[in-house]
Design a protein around this motif. Structure first.
Motif, short mmCIF file in Angstrom:
data_model
loop_
_atom_site.label_atom_id
_atom_site.label_comp_id
_atom_site.label_asym_id
_atom_site.label_seq_id
_atom_site.Cartn_x
_atom_site.Cartn_y
_atom_site.Cartn_z
N ALA A 189 -36.58 -23.48 -33.32
CA ALA A 189 -37.46 -24.54 -33.20
C ALA A 189 -37.42 -25.13 -31.76
CB ALA A 189 -37.40 -25.74 -34.24
N GLN A 190 -36.25 -25.96 -31.41
CA GLN A 190 -36.22 -26.24 -29.97
C GLN A 190 -35.55 -25.29 -28.93
OE1 GLN A 190 -33.34 -29.67 -29.83
NE2 GLN A 190 -34.49 -30.60 -28.13
N GLY A 191 -36.23 -25.25 -27.65
CA GLY A 191 -36.10 -24.20 -26.83
C GLY A 191 -34.79 -24.49 -26.21
N PHE A 192 -33.47 -24.25 -26.75
CA PHE A 192 -32.44 -24.49 -25.67
C PHE A 192 -31.54 -23.31 -26.01
CE2 PHE A 192 -31.39 -26.48 -29.70
CZ PHE A 192 -30.31 -26.07 -30.21
N VAL B 145 -46.68 -20.58 -36.19
CA VAL B 145 -45.48 -21.16 -35.74
C VAL B 145 -45.06 -20.90 -34.69
CG1 VAL B 145 -44.82 -21.72 -38.19
CG2 VAL B 145 -44.33 -19.54 -37.32
N ARG B 146 -44.09 -21.44 -33.83
CA ARG B 146 -43.76 -20.83 -32.67
C ARG B 146 -42.00 -20.62 -33.07
NH1 ARG B 146 -42.01 -24.71 -27.56
NH2 ARG B 146 -39.99 -25.08 -29.02
N PHE B 147 -41.87 -19.44 -32.35
CA PHE B 147 -40.09 -19.26 -32.55
C PHE B 147 -39.60 -19.11 -31.10
CE2 PHE B 147 -42.15 -16.80 -35.97
CZ PHE B 147 -41.12 -16.89 -36.96
N1 GLN Z 1 -38.85 -27.43 -23.75
C1 GLN Z 1 -38.13 -27.24 -25.17
C2 GLN Z 1 -39.18 -26.63 -26.06
O1 GLN Z 1 -40.34 -26.56 -25.72
C3 GLN Z 1 -37.14 -28.41 -25.77
C4 GLN Z 1 -37.72 -29.64 -25.02
C5 GLN Z 1 -37.72 -31.02 -25.93
O2 GLN Z 1 -36.52 -30.86 -26.62
N2 GLN Z 1 -38.73 -31.81 -26.12
O3 GLN Z 1 -38.69 -26.57 -27.37
#
Ligand code: GLN
Length: 391
Positions: A38-41, A368-370
């Motif tokens: 879910a979160q982009g890290f 949904v976003r992956f």
């Molecule tokens: N840029 C990342 C995302 O889109 C995380 C940013 C955030 O935690 N808000 O998931």
């Protein structure tokens, strides 16, 4: 309207802010022991160069405030990178402000450049922070929808949004969540409208180094007449896989930089000083680093597109960044929040409901976003879990 006890203590502006769906899904993911797509890290390690530079900087005593708008060394390196990679001429002393992540750069810039009642054009789907930055400033977001299924700018729709109240337009390329890398014709359209209406553009280019074969990143500020009316925002989070370090920057003409620096100074004083030293070393890494970063994301992207597509998701092929928007209606007639809830509970995989990227009602409810900024083995495991839950 009935007043909730104690509600008067909270400002009207903050009451207007939605809470972050990305953080909510991360909380759910942790609660269910899920794989967090879910979160982009990234779940992989940052380059050794940066890690050892940060440790060294702390040990050598770089633990006090830095110059508020960024260490000289880091700003010099940023200026060099802007010249060599983006084609932007920036004076490190006059035009660059180092901030706590690009999120702070965006917040500072919108606060510094808008008055209550001003309008800010935001493309839909949008990364979730742009709207809060606008609302906190007392300005009003005006949404312009990218045309689906390929998420392009529509000239007529965009023109309609510009008015005498328009102060800013926010452009994010490579785009989160659609994965679009806007082409020259699209950016020229934005540039022409900004010039015609005397509007300043803010570009969020945080994914500038994650661009797939066949596409290339173009900075709006390099288009004729745009350097004097563009604030270019980026940072080290995605390029060096250090999203928790919070080192970003805003590049702007002198008169705007002065205003942005004022807000930044009162907001956070400075970005972490040892991490600024490490960021400067990161920016000195050879070109081969960026190539291997891109190749690795190219592979992850292919794996996810093939796997999700094979299962029956209809995916939007990203041109850049590390997200895939996928239509899930093959599996479920419920909406994106219900489907995401189902996946986190049943598959132990967290994804993001796409309607959280839209202000327009009903938009994005089929997707949904992956996020695929994960180790290959994490992605493999996530796909297996999804297959088990959805077959
Ligand atoms: N840029 C990342 C995302 O889109 C995380 C940013 C955030 O935690 N808000 O998931």
């Amino acid at each position: 309207m009935k007043r909730v006890q104690g509600e008067w203590q909270v400002s009207d502006r903050v009451k207007l802010l939605p809470s972050s769906t990305i953080k909510e899904m991360t909380r759910l993911s942790n609660r269910h022991g899920a794989i967090n797509l879910a979160q982009g890290f990234p779940d992989f390690s940052a380059p050794e160069t940066l890690k050892s530079a940060a440790i060294r900087a702390i040990k050598e005593g770089y633990n006090q405030y830095e110059i508020s708008h960024g260490s000289a060394k880091l700003r010099e390196r940023i200026a060099r990178k802007l010249r060599e990679y983006n084609g932007i001429e920036a004076d490190w002393e006059e035009n660059i402000t180092v901030t706590c992540g690009s999120t702070e750069a965006m917040m500072d810039t919108v606060i510094a450049l808008t008055d209550p009642g001003d309008e800010v054009i935001v493309t839909e789907p949008f990364y979730e922070n742009y709207v809060p930055a606008t609302v906190i400033s007392g300005a009003r977001p005006k949404y312009v929808r990218l045309t689906e299924p390929d998420f392009r700018f529509d000239e007529e729709k965009l023109k309609e949004k510009f008015s005498s109240k328009t102060k800013l337009m926010i452009v994010n390329t490579p785009n989160n969540p659609s994965g679009r890398v806007f082409n020259k014709a699209e950016l020229k359209l934005v540039a022409d409208l900004c010039k015609d209406h005397d509007v300043t553009a803010i570009t969020d280019e945080i994914y500038e180094r994650i661009v797939y074969k066949g596409y290339s990143h173009l900075s709006l500020a390099t288009l004729p007449g745009m350097a004097e009316r563009t604030v270019t925002i980026s940072g080290i989070s995605k390029t060096f896989s250090v999203t928790g370090w919070r080192v970003g920057y805003a590049v702007a003409p002198r008169r705007l930089t002065k205003a942005i620096r004022k807000v930044h100074d009162y907001m956070t004083v400075c970005a972490p000083s040892p991490l600024q030293r490490a960021a400067a070393e990161g920016l000195a890494m050879p070109g081969s680093y960026y190539k291997s970063l891109r190749d690795s994301y190219e592979r992850k992207r292919r794996f996810m597109l093939d796997s999700l597509g094979g299962m029956g998701f209809k995916c939007v092929e990203p041109q850049g960044a590390y997200y895939i928007l996928a239509d899930f209606t093959q599996f479920s007639k419920s909406d994106d929040f219900a489907f995401s809830n189902y996946l986190v509970r049943r598959a132990a995989v967290a994804v993001l409901p796409a309607s959280s990227f839209y202000a327009t009602k009903e938009a994005g409810k089929n997707m949904v976003r992956f996020s695929y900024c994960k180790r290959d083995q994490t992605l493999k495991e996530a796909v297996q879990r999804l297959k088990r839950a959805l077959n």
